[in-house]
Design an enzyme around this catalytic site. Structure first.
Site, PDB file in Angstrom:
ATOM      1  N   ARG A 126      55.664  -5.156  -0.210  1.00 55.30           N
ATOM      2  CA  ARG A 126      55.615  -3.771   0.271  1.00 55.30           C
ATOM      3  C   ARG A 126      56.704  -2.950  -0.369  1.00 55.30           C
ATOM      4  O   ARG A 126      57.699  -3.467  -0.837  1.00 55.30           O
ATOM      5  CB  ARG A 126      55.773  -3.736   1.797  1.00 55.30           C
ATOM      6  CG  ARG A 126      54.525  -4.209   2.537  1.00 55.30           C
ATOM      7  CD  ARG A 126      54.722  -4.079   4.037  1.00 55.30           C
ATOM      8  NE  ARG A 126      54.885  -2.690   4.418  1.00 55.30           N
ATOM      9  CZ  ARG A 126      55.976  -2.203   5.013  1.00 55.30           C
ATOM     10  NH1 ARG A 126      56.999  -2.977   5.282  1.00 55.30           N
ATOM     11  NH2 ARG A 126      56.044  -0.925   5.329  1.00 55.30           N
ATOM     12  N   LYS A 191      62.367 -14.157   7.394  1.00 56.47           N
ATOM     13  CA  LYS A 191      61.010 -13.847   6.916  1.00 56.47           C
ATOM     14  C   LYS A 191      60.293 -15.119   6.430  1.00 56.47           C
ATOM     15  O   LYS A 191      60.737 -15.787   5.498  1.00 56.47           O
ATOM     16  CB  LYS A 191      61.097 -12.818   5.780  1.00 56.47           C
ATOM     17  CG  LYS A 191      59.739 -12.318   5.345  1.00 56.47           C
ATOM     18  CD  LYS A 191      59.807 -10.900   4.849  1.00 56.47           C
ATOM     19  CE  LYS A 191      58.520 -10.487   4.194  1.00 56.47           C
ATOM     20  NZ  LYS A 191      58.435  -9.059   3.957  1.00 56.47           N
ATOM     21  N   ARG A 326      64.706  -1.780  10.770  1.00 61.57           N
ATOM     22  CA  ARG A 326      65.789  -2.779  10.889  1.00 61.57           C
ATOM     23  C   ARG A 326      66.463  -2.640  12.231  1.00 61.57           C
ATOM     24  O   ARG A 326      66.580  -1.527  12.756  1.00 61.57           O
ATOM     25  CB  ARG A 326      66.846  -2.534   9.814  1.00 61.57           C
ATOM     26  CG  ARG A 326      66.473  -3.148   8.506  1.00 61.57           C
ATOM     27  CD  ARG A 326      67.584  -2.993   7.506  1.00 61.57           C
ATOM     28  NE  ARG A 326      67.035  -2.413   6.295  1.00 61.57           N
ATOM     29  CZ  ARG A 326      67.702  -1.646   5.463  1.00 61.57           C
ATOM     30  NH1 ARG A 326      68.954  -1.336   5.696  1.00 61.57           N
ATOM     31  NH2 ARG A 326      67.124  -1.175   4.384  1.00 61.57           N
TER      32      ARG A 326
HETATM   33  C1  BTN Z   1      55.683  -7.977   1.951  1.00 56.62           C
HETATM   34  O1  BTN Z   1      56.371  -7.271   1.213  1.00 56.62           O
HETATM   35  O2  BTN Z   1      56.158  -8.497   2.957  1.00 56.62           O
HETATM   36  C2  BTN Z   1      54.238  -8.237   1.611  1.00 56.62           C
HETATM   37  C3  BTN Z   1      54.113  -9.391   0.659  1.00 56.62           C
HETATM   38  C4  BTN Z   1      52.693  -9.702   0.260  1.00 56.62           C
HETATM   39  C5  BTN Z   1      52.642 -10.771  -0.799  1.00 56.62           C
HETATM   40  C6  BTN Z   1      51.240 -11.236  -1.078  1.00 56.62           C
HETATM   41  S1  BTN Z   1      51.177 -12.699  -2.068  1.00 56.62           S
HETATM   42  C7  BTN Z   1      49.457 -12.517  -2.226  1.00 56.62           C
HETATM   43  C8  BTN Z   1      49.193 -11.046  -2.429  1.00 56.62           C
HETATM   44  N1  BTN Z   1      49.322 -10.686  -3.834  1.00 56.62           N
HETATM   45  C9  BTN Z   1      50.348  -9.875  -4.051  1.00 56.62           C
HETATM   46  O3  BTN Z   1      50.682  -9.444  -5.168  1.00 56.62           O
HETATM   47  N2  BTN Z   1      50.964  -9.600  -2.908  1.00 56.62           N
HETATM   48  C10 BTN Z   1      50.335 -10.249  -1.784  1.00 56.62           C
END
Ligand code: BTN
Length: 329
Positions: A126, A191, A326
């Site tokens: 994100r 996380k 946060r």
């Molecule tokens: C976050 O920032 O918390 C969200 C992370 C999401 C990661 C997943 S891995 C599979 C899919 N492909 C990506 O490029 N991102 C999501």
């Protein structure tokens, strides 16, 4: 496979090393019918993929922790039959830029499609962050569903996905999973996973939603160096963590039915569960939107998954997107 695929060693070599045991250079060379020098060259590719290779003189090479590669057939076998039938396609890709980006590029179609990758060269998190994706170490999953009627009915879906990911983890033996609005899966405040939903098409008409999930299974050394926030992986929580194929099929067993029904059911039927899992309930938090910061008491979410924050102005409502939350210090 896309142009973004990484320079991988042959799958046969990875399979030989997947047991995590020692293998001599000569044994590997014989098995692949190449020279020992060719094997060294291939082994040198492992570290950039985020894998840890131990080389001990007289004992050979061992891949620390071994590997379980994902297998489409095995995943389908471990899925509920009805869920497997409702999935139009399931792919395991060895290497790709991002599974989300890949499904956004794929030909439009109507059913739900899913893909896992062993490795992402440009995994997306994100707020424009990178999602570190060491080879065959974690879950990188994306699913795509399509609608003709715009995004309206899908509000709160990323929170609902969090709820079913927490349920899946409970089933796999992980208790005390929590969720942090809007999209983080936490364990003990760290996380464990993250969800990223992206949309392609007309947000008020025909469009495709891509739900991406990254779930940390292994505490890979490459992640320790690269991630700048507290995080944890399943292997640090469970003494005997389930295999990757089992995690993959359990996730699909929960996420696919959610996607199938969400347009008609909406967030409301997930809200009570989300409230129970809310990691920051009634805590003082700071909400960041670009350079703006709003502080207040976290009062949960409304019926569409928007954040309720009790600020000095009263109860304010904030929607997801490019925001982060946060605990206030
Ligand atoms: C976050 O920032 O918390 C969200 C992370 C999401 C990661 C997943 S891995 C599979 C899919 N492909 C990506 O490029 N991102 C999501």
């Amino acid at each position: 496979m896309s142009n973004d695929s990484a320079d991988l060693p042959p799958l046969a070599l990875l399979q030989l090393l997947s047991d995590g045991k020692n293998h001599s250079g000569q044994e590997l060379a014989n098995a692949l019918n190449v020279s020992r020098t060719a094997i060294w060259k291939q082994l040198a590719k492992l570290e950039p993929l985020g894998l840890e290779l131990l080389s001990q003189s007289g004992r050979g090479y061992c891949l620390v922790g071994g590997l379980e590669l994902l297998d489409e057939v095995l995943i389908r076998k471990q899925m509920n039959v009805s869920v497997s039938e409702s999935l139009s396609s399931l792919n395991v890709i060895t290497s790709i830029d991002s599974t989300n980006a890949y499904l956004m590029r794929r030909e439009p179609g109507s059913g739900i499609i899913a893909c896992f990758a062993e490795y992402q060269t440009a995994g997306r998190g994100r707020r424009g962050r990178q999602w570190i994706s060491p080879f065959a170490s974690n879950i990188y999953l994306s699913l795509r569903l399509s609608t003709n009627s715009g995004l309206g009915a899908f509000e709160g879906m990323s929170l609902a996905v969090g709820v079913v990911v927490a349920k899946t983890l409970n089933e796999l033996g992980v208790s005390d999973v929590q969720l942090k609005w809007p999209n983080d899966v936490l364990w003990s405040g760290k996380k464990l996973g993250g969800i990223l939903i992206e949309v392609v098409g007309d947000p008020s008409g025909v469009c495709h939603l891509v739900v991406g999930l990254g779930l940390n299974l292994r505490s890979a050394k490459s992640m320790v160096q690269a991630i700048d926030q507290p995080w944890i992986a399943l292997d640090a929580i469970l003494p005997e963590p389930p295999g990757r194929n089992r995690v993959a099929s359990s996730l699909l067993n929960h996420i696919v039915p959610l996607l199938t029904d969400y347009e008609t059911r909406g967030f409301e039927c997930y809200k009570a569960d989300w409230d129970m899992l809310n990691a920051q309930a009634n805590q003082m938090v700071d909400l960041f939107m670009g350079t703006n910061k709003t502080s207040g008491l976290m009062r949960g979410v409304n019926a569409s998954g928007a954040l309720l924050l009790e600020t000095e102005k009263g109860l304010e409502i904030f929607h997801g997107g490019e925001v982060s939350l946060r605990v206030a210090r």
